[in-house]
Design a protein around this motif. Structure first.
Motif, PDB file in Angstrom:
ATOM      1  N   LEU A   1      49.750  -9.657  60.108  1.00 46.99           N
ATOM      2  CA  LEU A   1      49.453  -9.928  58.709  1.00 46.99           C
ATOM      3  C   LEU A   1      50.771 -10.022  57.943  1.00 46.99           C
ATOM      4  CD1 LEU A   1      47.064 -10.207  56.679  1.00 46.99           C
ATOM      5  CD2 LEU A   1      47.321  -7.762  56.227  1.00 46.99           C
ATOM      6  N   THR A   2      50.917 -11.075  57.162  1.00 49.46           N
ATOM      7  CA  THR A   2      52.132 -11.246  56.361  1.00 49.46           C
ATOM      8  C   THR A   2      51.934 -10.573  55.006  1.00 49.46           C
ATOM      9  OG1 THR A   2      52.710 -13.331  57.455  1.00 49.46           O
ATOM     10  CG2 THR A   2      53.725 -12.900  55.307  1.00 49.46           C
ATOM     11  N   VAL A   3      52.770  -9.569  54.733  1.00 52.15           N
ATOM     12  CA  VAL A   3      52.682  -8.819  53.476  1.00 52.15           C
ATOM     13  C   VAL A   3      54.089  -8.562  52.955  1.00 52.15           C
ATOM     14  CG1 VAL A   3      50.524  -7.679  54.146  1.00 52.15           C
ATOM     15  CG2 VAL A   3      52.687  -6.578  54.659  1.00 52.15           C
ATOM     16  N   ASN A   4      54.240  -8.615  51.653  1.00 50.52           N
ATOM     17  CA  ASN A   4      55.529  -8.283  51.027  1.00 50.52           C
ATOM     18  C   ASN A   4      56.692  -9.058  51.659  1.00 50.52           C
ATOM     19  OD1 ASN A   4      57.184  -6.856  49.209  1.00 50.52           O
ATOM     20  ND2 ASN A   4      57.600  -5.237  50.698  1.00 50.52           N
TER      21      ASN A   4
ATOM     22  N   ARG B   1      56.135 -10.356  58.250  1.00 50.87           N
ATOM     23  CA  ARG B   1      54.965 -10.441  59.129  1.00 50.87           C
ATOM     24  C   ARG B   1      54.896  -9.162  59.953  1.00 50.87           C
ATOM     25  NH1 ARG B   1      54.216 -13.239  64.403  1.00 50.87           N
ATOM     26  NH2 ARG B   1      52.051 -14.006  64.553  1.00 50.87           N
TER      27      ARG B   1
ATOM     28  N   ASP C   1      55.229  -2.444  51.762  1.00 50.90           N
ATOM     29  CA  ASP C   1      54.578  -2.982  52.967  1.00 50.90           C
ATOM     30  C   ASP C   1      53.246  -2.280  53.209  1.00 50.90           C
ATOM     31  OD1 ASP C   1      56.799  -4.558  53.335  1.00 50.90           O
ATOM     32  OD2 ASP C   1      57.586  -3.425  55.047  1.00 50.90           O
TER      33      ASP C   1
ATOM     34  N   CYS D   1      50.620  -3.241  50.494  1.00 52.68           N
ATOM     35  CA  CYS D   1      50.116  -4.607  50.688  1.00 52.68           C
ATOM     36  C   CYS D   1      49.282  -4.721  51.964  1.00 52.68           C
ATOM     37  CB  CYS D   1      51.283  -5.591  50.730  1.00 52.68           C
ATOM     38  SG  CYS D   1      52.189  -5.735  49.170  1.00 52.68           S
ATOM     39  N   LEU D   2      49.645  -3.948  52.996  1.00 52.04           N
ATOM     40  CA  LEU D   2      48.864  -3.960  54.234  1.00 52.04           C
ATOM     41  C   LEU D   2      47.467  -3.399  53.992  1.00 52.04           C
ATOM     42  CD1 LEU D   2      48.616  -4.406  57.279  1.00 52.04           C
ATOM     43  CD2 LEU D   2      49.636  -2.145  57.631  1.00 52.04           C
TER      44      LEU D   2
ATOM     45  N   GLU E   1      45.827  -3.336  51.183  1.00 46.41           N
ATOM     46  CA  GLU E   1      45.101  -4.327  50.385  1.00 46.41           C
ATOM     47  C   GLU E   1      44.727  -5.539  51.229  1.00 46.41           C
ATOM     48  OE1 GLU E   1      47.188  -3.291  46.061  1.00 46.41           O
ATOM     49  OE2 GLU E   1      47.969  -4.918  47.306  1.00 46.41           O
ATOM     50  N   GLY E   2      45.646  -5.952  52.126  1.00 41.62           N
ATOM     51  CA  GLY E   2      45.374  -7.088  53.000  1.00 41.62           C
ATOM     52  C   GLY E   2      44.246  -6.828  53.974  1.00 41.62           C
ATOM     53  N   LEU E   3      44.015  -5.570  54.286  1.00 37.03           N
ATOM     54  CA  LEU E   3      42.907  -5.194  55.162  1.00 37.03           C
ATOM     55  C   LEU E   3      41.596  -5.084  54.393  1.00 37.03           C
ATOM     56  CD1 LEU E   3      44.756  -2.472  57.272  1.00 37.03           C
ATOM     57  CD2 LEU E   3      43.971  -4.698  58.108  1.00 37.03           C
TER      58      LEU E   3
END
Length: 220
Positions: A68-71, A74, A142, A145-146, A148-150
């Motif tokens: 997952l690409t965050v902040n 990757r 990181d 954002c991870l 939130e990305g999940l």
């Protein structure tokens, strides 16, 4: 006055103890290095490249490998468990990666949505150039954002060693995102700084740890 004098004496005892330990370890370290060099030759200074990862790193019992690409980076992570259950995110220490949590992954995946991430600069995650990309605030972002990305708003955060340091700061900056915090082998930053200011021996031990952590090939 007596207690202060006793404390200073104990600090010097610790410093002398650390110095003696270093003096004893240096011959052992170089003897081991010489033996390895005799057996391996110049190859001792090269990392072994694998065409395929060892089976233990791709064992499906630990979960699914994802990116997952965050902040701006990757990140690689291993995900297991039921995504409808509470998120339990593991942050590893130095110089480790997600695999250091393998036993905890197996245990907790039954009751949690488990994610063990490779933090930036480690293993299969991106390794951006420049020291500014490794400030602890970047790593905290990181993590945020991870999560939130999940697709999660809350996280149970477990950190070990330097991952614990990131976890402490995450708790300070984003307390509303935490449902629980577990930190192993890393004191609260305020307590750590107080010890460094007040204890000569503790400051010296931290300095030695930093020096060895940044030594070339020390992770081997």
């Amino acid at each position: 006055g007596v207690s202060l004098l006793h404390t200073k004496e104990m600090d010097w005892v610790r410093v002398i103890g650390v110095l003696v330990g270093i003096l004893i370890s240096i011959p052992a370290f170089f003897l081991r290095l010489i033996l390895r060099f005799t057996c391996i030759g110049p190859g001792i200074f090269y990392f072994k490249k694998r065409s395929i990862p060892p089976h233990c790193l791709v064992d499906p019992k630990y979960g699914t490998h994802k990116f997952l690409t965050v902040n701006g980076v990757r990140l690689h992570y291993v995900e297991s468990g039921d995504s409808d259950k509470p998120l339990l995110l593991f942050l590893h220490g130095w110089p480790q990666f997600w695999y250091s949590w393998r036993y905890q992954i197996e245990h907790f995946q039954k009751n949690y949505h488990v994610v063990a991430v490779d933090m930036r600069g480690y293993n299969d995650s991106d390794k951006p150039a420049g020291i500014e990309n490794y400030f602890v605030t970047q790593m905290v972002e990181d993590v945020k954002c991870l999560v939130e990305g999940l697709g999660e708003e809350k996280v149970i955060l477990a950190g070990h060693d330097w991952g614990g340091g990131v976890a402490w700061l995450f708790a300070a900056l984003y307390p509303d995102m935490l449902s629980n915090l577990i930190v192993c082998n890393f004191p609260h930053p305020v307590a750590l700084m107080d010890q460094r200011k007040n204890k000569l021996g503790a400051s010296f031990e931290v300095l030695v740890h930093f020096c060895f952590s940044n030594a070339p090939y020390s992770q081997n």
